[in-house]
Design an enzyme around this catalytic site. Structure first.
Site, PDB file in Angstrom:
ATOM      1  CG  ASP A  75      -2.028   0.867   1.298  1.00 19.71           C
ATOM      2  OD1 ASP A  75      -2.154   1.666   0.375  1.00 19.71           O
ATOM      3  OD2 ASP A  75      -2.793   0.857   2.273  1.00 19.71           O
ATOM      4  NE  ARG A  97      -6.540 -10.716  10.199  1.00 21.46           N
ATOM      5  CZ  ARG A  97      -5.674  -9.768   9.876  1.00 21.46           C
ATOM      6  NH1 ARG A  97      -5.261  -9.640   8.642  1.00 21.46           N
ATOM      7  NH2 ARG A  97      -5.212  -8.937  10.792  1.00 21.46           N
TER       8      ARG A  97
HETATM    9  C1  PRP Z   1      -1.154  -4.522   6.181  1.00 20.10           C
HETATM   10  C2  PRP Z   1      -0.652  -5.484   5.136  1.00 20.10           C
HETATM   11  C3  PRP Z   1       0.734  -5.020   4.838  1.00 20.10           C
HETATM   12  C4  PRP Z   1       0.693  -3.548   5.142  1.00 20.10           C
HETATM   13  C5  PRP Z   1       0.698  -2.780   3.877  1.00 20.10           C
HETATM   14  O1  PRP Z   1      -0.738  -4.969   7.421  1.00 20.10           O
HETATM   15  O2  PRP Z   1      -0.661  -6.814   5.619  1.00 20.10           O
HETATM   16  O3  PRP Z   1       1.711  -5.659   5.616  1.00 20.10           O
HETATM   17  O4  PRP Z   1      -0.519  -3.299   5.854  1.00 20.10           O
HETATM   18  O5  PRP Z   1       0.575  -1.418   4.113  1.00 20.10           O
HETATM   19  P1  PRP Z   1       1.692  -0.349   3.832  1.00 20.10           P
HETATM   20  O6  PRP Z   1       2.299  -0.665   2.496  1.00 20.10           O
HETATM   21  O7  PRP Z   1       0.921   0.938   3.821  1.00 20.10           O
HETATM   22  O8  PRP Z   1       2.687  -0.432   4.944  1.00 20.10           O
HETATM   23  P2  PRP Z   1      -1.445  -4.583   8.795  1.00 20.10           P
HETATM   24  O9  PRP Z   1      -0.542  -3.684   9.544  1.00 20.10           O
HETATM   25  O10 PRP Z   1      -2.838  -4.127   8.564  1.00 20.10           O
HETATM   26  O11 PRP Z   1      -1.416  -5.973   9.556  1.00 20.10           O
HETATM   27  P3  PRP Z   1      -2.122  -7.355   9.173  1.00 20.10           P
HETATM   28  O12 PRP Z   1      -1.296  -8.005   8.098  1.00 20.10           O
HETATM   29  O13 PRP Z   1      -2.070  -8.117  10.445  1.00 20.10           O
HETATM   30  O14 PRP Z   1      -3.526  -7.056   8.711  1.00 20.10           O
END
Ligand code: PRP
Length: 189
Positions: free
Chosen positions: A113, A175
């Protein structure tokens, strides 16, 4: 079942999930072709797959069962703090245990992201001196990127929708949906 029925959100989720962005069939097909691409590049060499918890669960399980080469699996726990939609402060909840020095490493995440997560994780892995480090993500949202990060393998590039399902959550929910869907704004606003 008609094509329309297949693409419509199951009744149970219709109040929260606006529409299906990627169907379970599309996921199955793409994950298989991604595995073929990875296999070809790694040429049968043993790899260490590092998966970022927790969003990768479904993608990882489906991807590695199609990887026809020897591999070892480990996890890094990293999460953006809080349950909002913005990627906030990053917290490491589990460190890597396997030794990756001189190894071929495939880092697997569910979504790329802003790139903030990978920009914190990659230097940690690089410091361990793997022979090769490749990044595989199921979803790529280039419109939101703030860090200069690029994945080597991307399942689907998607527009800036708030997506859940197939491992991806909002406040730890959704999820378990077998498809990737667009969350209704009223759920997160
Ligand atoms: C989400 C996803 C990625 C990250 C991407 O993790 O799994 O690791 O966000 O976002 P970014 O590129 O903006 O950093 P999250 O922190 O939501 O944890 P999760 O995997 O436990 O849902």
């Amino acid at each position: 079942m008609s094509a329309k029925q297949k693409n419509s959100v199951p009744l149970r989720w219709r109040k929260e999930v606006e529409r299906i962005l990627i169907t379970d069939e599309q996921l199955v097909r793409r994950v298989k072709t991604l595995a073929r691409e990875i296999e070809k590049d790694f040429r049968g060499r043993e790899m260490v797959v590092i998966s970022l918890l927790s969003g990768t669960v479904m993608f990882l399980a489906d991807l590695i069962r199609h990887l026809n080469l020897p591999l070892r699996l480990d996890f890094i726990g990293v999460s953006s703090y809080g349950s909002g939609t913005a990627s906030g402060e990053l917290v490491f909840t589990k460190e890597l245990r396997l030794d990756v020095r001189g190894r071929d490493v495939l880092l697997v995440d569910d979504i790329l992201d802003t790139g903030k997560t990978l920009s914190r994780v990659l230097p940690k892995i690089r410091a361990l001196e793997p022979r090769r480090l490749k990044i595989c993500v199921l979803l790529d949202k280039p419109a939101r990127r703030v860090e200069k990060i690029r994945a080597d393998y991307v399942g689907f590039a998607i527009p800036d929708f708030f997506v859940v399902g197939y491992g991806l959550d909002f406040a730890e929910r959704y999820r378990n949906l077998p498809f990737v869907g667009v969350l209704h704004p009223h759920v997160y606003q």
